[in-house]
Design an enzyme around this catalytic site. Structure first.
Site, PDB file in Angstrom:
ATOM      1  N   TYR A 126       0.820  -1.225   0.000  1.00 32.92           N
ATOM      2  CA  TYR A 126       0.000   0.000   0.000  1.00 32.92           C
ATOM      3  C   TYR A 126       0.848   1.266   0.000  1.00 32.92           C
ATOM      4  CZ  TYR A 126      -4.331  -2.528   0.526  1.00 32.92           C
ATOM      5  OH  TYR A 126      -5.407  -3.334   0.303  1.00 32.92           O
ATOM      6  N   LYS A 173       3.635 -14.706   4.997  1.00 40.06           N
ATOM      7  CA  LYS A 173       4.062 -15.578   3.902  1.00 40.06           C
ATOM      8  C   LYS A 173       5.594 -15.573   3.903  1.00 40.06           C
ATOM      9  CE  LYS A 173       2.953 -18.021   0.206  1.00 40.06           C
ATOM     10  NZ  LYS A 173       2.141 -19.251   0.227  1.00 40.06           N
ATOM     11  N   ASP A 206      -2.117 -18.366   3.213  1.00 41.03           N
ATOM     12  CA  ASP A 206      -3.004 -19.202   2.380  1.00 41.03           C
ATOM     13  C   ASP A 206      -3.646 -20.300   3.230  1.00 41.03           C
ATOM     14  OD1 ASP A 206      -0.307 -19.837   2.491  1.00 41.03           O
ATOM     15  OD2 ASP A 206      -0.248 -20.896   0.590  1.00 41.03           O
ATOM     16  N   ASP A 230      -6.415  -6.645   4.403  1.00 37.64           N
ATOM     17  CA  ASP A 230      -7.524  -6.207   3.555  1.00 37.64           C
ATOM     18  C   ASP A 230      -8.323  -7.423   3.082  1.00 37.64           C
ATOM     19  OD1 ASP A 230      -9.153  -4.693   1.996  1.00 37.64           O
ATOM     20  OD2 ASP A 230      -7.623  -4.067   0.561  1.00 37.64           O
TER      21      ASP A 230
END
Ligand code: NAI
Length: 335
Positions: A126, A173, A206, A230
């Protein structure tokens, strides 16, 4: 009665003015000691101000220390930087807090969801630093800092402690983004050591998404970088009945902006069909933040009673009520 408190009120775009108006009606009916200062932000303000975030709006939030905001639209692939991203950065609203809780009477796959998404709000992809390297190749920079990662992880643990929650899970991640998400995870682990009273764990994003769909009761407080936050927020909203229901707060060191998780809902804007619950519950969070706990509890109870009764439902929940019917029902249930 408490002293009057001035609150910046931002209508935003799409369904924003409608849900802000509904929320204001409820706050006024509940006789909350609030005075509203309307300010502009959003795509619809570009023509009037030449910007989607006029400096006067930022100044107003800084002056009042608190704002209630409708959603603002951002062009896809074109146009200026999002007013939201700019507001969060300019005011250093570093912590986005989104409680996701089952509402009795709203039927979903699960009736026991009670978790909080804590999203870092100021950096990650972002940062919006993108450029064309050569035609056909674009580079977008993911910025992760030790300072912001430590700050958000500490916020998540403090929130867990204050709300008597048991566990904080870091979502990442780091198996692929070894440096950026690796730094975030390192910061989380360091902070976790300071909170021996709260369990901590980490989970790859995930896997988290799959786990949330299958076993959401495993989670309590989730802390993560901006983009994962988000996406995971919307997934969690789906677990409890949709975006019409989930509130949020953007907390900084000197001010806080309360807004729903949802966007401007262009498909239903201007039709009086939006569900105002998400912004109403954001206003409840704002009242709690202002230490107006009695008013917060009255409004929250009234909203929950409307759902428990099951007579008035907006279209997003399969009903046929208009927004004004829902708003009136909440006002009628204010004890
Ligand atoms: P969205 O949240 O506006 O809409 C997604 C779906 O949820 C639509 O079908 C919509 O009708 C429904 N929905 C959302 N809120 C609802 C409510 N209160 N009552 C009933 N149904 C509701 O997401 P979308 O379409 O991806 O984004 C539209 C615009 O909103 C974009 O310009 C986006 O940038 C902006 N946006 C702004 C946010 C903010 O200001 N905080 C947050 C998310 C998106």
């Amino acid at each position: 009665m408490s002293e009057m408190r001035k609150v910046t009120l931002i209508n935003g775009d799409g369904i924003g003015p409608e849900v802000v108006n509904a929320t204001r009606q409820v706050l006024e009916a509940a006789k909350c000691p609030l005075e509203f200062e309307y300010q502009d932000a959003g795509a619809e303000q570009m023509n009037r101000h030449g910007t989607n975030l006029p400096p006067s709006t930022v100044e107003s939030v800084l002056r009042n220390g608190v704002a209630l905001k409708g959603p603002t639209a951002t062009g896809i692939g074109v146009g200026p930087q999002s007013a939201n991203v700019a507001l969060r950065k300019q005011l250093e609203l570093y912590a986005s807090v989104r409680p996701v809780k089952s509402i009795p009477g709203v039927k979903t796959r699960y009736d026991n969801i009670d978790l909080v998404v804590v999203r870092e709000n100021t950096e990650d992809l972002y940062a919006g630093i993108e450029h064309i390297v050569v035609p056909g190749v674009v580079e977008s920079l993911k910025i992760i800092t030790e300072k912001a990662s430590t700050r958000i992880c500490r916020y998540a643990f403090e929130h867990a402690r204050a709300q008597k929650r048991k566990k904080v899970s870091a979502v990442h991640k780091a198996n692929i983004m070894k440096l950026s998400d690796g730094l975030f995870l390192d910061c989380f682990r360091k902070v976790a050591r300071e909170y021996s009273d709260i369990q901590s764990e980490d989970v790859i994003v995930d896997n988290l998404c799959m786990q949330l769909v299958k076993n959401p009761e495993k989670y309590d407080v989730l802390v993560m970088e901006n983009l994962y936050g988000d996406i995971v927020s919307d997934l969690c909203a789906g677990l409890v009945g949709g975006l019409g229901l989930v509130p949020g707060a953007n907390i900084g060191t000197s001010s806080a902006v309360f807004e729903a998780v949802h966007g401007t809902a262009p498909d239903i804007a201007g039709k009086g069909l939006a569900n105002p619950t998400a912004l109403l519950l954001s206003a409840v969070m704002m009242l709690q933040w202002l230490k107006e706990d009695v008013a917060a509890a009255r409004i929250e109870k009234a909203v929950l009673k409307v759902y428990a009764e099951g007579k008035v439902r907006t279209g997003d929940l399969g009903g046929s009520a208009r927004m004004k019917d829902f708003t009136q029902a909440v006002i009628a249930h204010l004890a």
